[in-house]
Scaffold this active site. Structure first.
Site, mmCIF file in Angstrom:
data_model
loop_
_atom_site.group_PDB
_atom_site.id
_atom_site.type_symbol
_atom_site.label_atom_id
_atom_site.label_comp_id
_atom_site.label_asym_id
_atom_site.label_seq_id
_atom_site.Cartn_x
_atom_site.Cartn_y
_atom_site.Cartn_z
ATOM 1 N N GLY A 1 -12.987 -3.802 -0.484
ATOM 2 C CA GLY A 1 -14.352 -3.342 -0.216
ATOM 3 C C GLY A 1 -14.792 -2.268 -1.188
ATOM 4 N N GLY B 1 -9.809 -8.931 -1.700
ATOM 5 C CA GLY B 1 -8.683 -9.409 -0.911
ATOM 6 C C GLY B 1 -8.120 -10.757 -1.312
ATOM 7 N N LYS C 1 -19.269 -16.874 0.505
ATOM 8 C CA LYS C 1 -20.708 -16.684 0.731
ATOM 9 C C LYS C 1 -21.448 -15.989 -0.401
ATOM 10 C CE LYS C 1 -20.567 -16.064 5.733
ATOM 11 N NZ LYS C 1 -20.662 -14.961 6.685
ATOM 12 N N ARG D 1 0.832 -1.214 0.000
ATOM 13 C CA ARG D 1 0.000 0.000 0.000
ATOM 14 C C ARG D 1 0.859 1.253 0.000
ATOM 15 N NH1 ARG D 1 -4.634 -2.274 4.036
ATOM 16 N NH2 ARG D 1 -6.005 -2.995 2.400
#
Ligand code: AMP
Length: 398
Positions: free
Chosen positions: A379, A356, A200, A35
């Site tokens: 996200g 991720g 999920k 990052r």
């Protein structure tokens, strides 16, 4: 065209929101500096213009104000190294007298790193007064933190109102992120395949629904595939399954049919007798998994089927692994999909990888430089492709 590159930052104090939320070990060593590296081109451009760079970021999730563990002071030395030895000053508060005084005395080419923004609760609350205080530190505001672009925090969005439009910029990282996301979302060449995996269905419903209006093919792999198998009458043993999402899965399949989008589910699976690296394994049709067994990766037929779809696609979006790639026995599907994306990219397709775990997979299996773009924002990218407006992007554009 880059508004940021076209601007001359000479003698300007550029207040730059970066995402330096890097992992630190117990000795405060940075264990993954990606990052930080991602923000270096933006910082260097301002320095090279003869500007002054004031960096603000969050680090971790401090709950009760200043905490040594979450101090950005641990990053100063490494940041200076990444900038080839440039002077990096540190202010032990992100607002307040010391920060203002240091900022006012900076020389062109210097960098000032402010202390963790989240030592103030006002940051995450998007407090307007706090944002105004921060804004006083700079002449221009640069947002280069795609990782937090989906948050309407003080430094990522609310602060924008204190700078005129011509003094608000995306940094080079944000420009690249936004350009590649927009290319997939609004200018995708067909066939366009979205590969959605992970654990999920509930986490990925919105992205799948939004992509139904854009993609020609949607590949569904990973644990979420078994909810679809069950919903269509399959037997999935002890594979992951969200019982309360069976109807959602059916709705998605129906909508896809109405829209003419082809949904690809894994015809077979690598099954295991337990969730463990040393499990007994076998192969079975994904809708006929015996009791006591669970699907932990896509099988060889599914892998071939998915790779064929990927190889004929002109636009490829990948979010989520095809199996439990953290364990060697269940990584084959994910590696094969990454290789197929690399192959298609080499032949001229545009590929964007985000989220991720898919990013971890392309890095771990050395495909990161063989795809068109690897997103830094998990996200944020998910929300972008869910069709939401990201506050950090809107703040610069509007
Ligand atoms: P997500 O964060 O939703 O993208 O999910 C990523 C996680 O899903 C990874 O840690 C994978 O190990 C896990 N995963 C992928 N496939 C399966 C599967 N078939 N069963 C259980 N977990 C899975």
């Amino acid at each position: 065209m880059s508004a940021f590159n076209d601007y001359n930052f000479r003698d300007q104090k550029a207040l730059v929101r970066v995402d330096f939320n890097v992992p630190l070990d117990a000795g405060f060593n940075i264990t993954d500096d990606n990052r930080m590296r991602a923000a270096i081109p933006t910082i260097k451009k301002i320095i090279n213009d003869g500007g002054k760079v004031i960096l603000m970021s969050h680090l971790g999730r401090p709950k009760d104000g200043p905490t040594d563990k979450y101090s950005l002071k641990h990053l100063v030395h490494h940041l200076s190294e990444l900038l080839g030895g440039a002077t990096v000053l540190f202010a032990n508060d992100c607002v307040g007298e010391q920060a203002y005084l240091t900022a006012s005395m900076m020389r062109p080419g210097e960098v000032l790193l402010l202390e963790n923004l989240r030592f103030y609760k006002q940051e995450e609350k998007g407090d307007k007064d706090f944002a105004e205080k921060l804004s006083k530190l700079g002449d221009v505001w640069v947002n280069d933190a795609f990782g937090t672009a989906h948050r309407a925090h003080a430094s990522t969005a609310v602060i924008a109102q204190f700078f005129p439009k011509e003094k608000r910029f995306f940094g080079l990282l944000m420009e690249a992120e936004v350009a590649s996301a927009e290319k997939v979302m609004h200018q995708s060449e067909k066939p366009f395949v979205a590969i959605i995996g992970g654990a999920k269905v509930s986490d990925k419903i919105l992205i799948i629904e939004n992509l139904l209006a854009r993609a020609t093919d949607i590949i569904i792999g990973g644990g979420m595939a078994y909810t679809f198998m069950r919903a269509t009458g399959g037997h999935t043993g002890s594979s992951l399954c969200e019982e309360d999402r069976l109807q959602t899965a059916l709705d998605i399949l129906k909508k896809a049919e109405e829209k003419g989008v082809c949904i690809h589910l894994p015809s077979d699976s690598i099954i295991a007798d337990k969730f463990a690296a040393d499990a007994e394994t076998s192969t079975a049709p994904s809708h006929e998994i015996p009791d006591g067994w669970m699907g932990l990766d896509i099988g060889p037929m599914a892998t071939e089927q998915f790779c064929n779809v990927i190889k004929r696609s002109k636009t490829i979006l990948w979010n989520g692994p095809m199996g439990v790639f953290e364990m060697e026995k269940f990584r084959h599907g994910t590696v094969a999909v990454a290789a197929a994306i690399a192959d298609a990219t080499q032949k001229g397709s545009f590929s964007l990888v985000g989220g991720g775990d898919s990013v971890a997979a392309v890095n771990q299996f050395h495909f990161a430089d063989k795809v068109s773009y690897v997103s830094t924002g998990g996200g944020a990218m998910l929300e972008y492709f869910e069709g939401k407006e990201l506050p950090g992007i809107a703040a610069v554009k509007s």
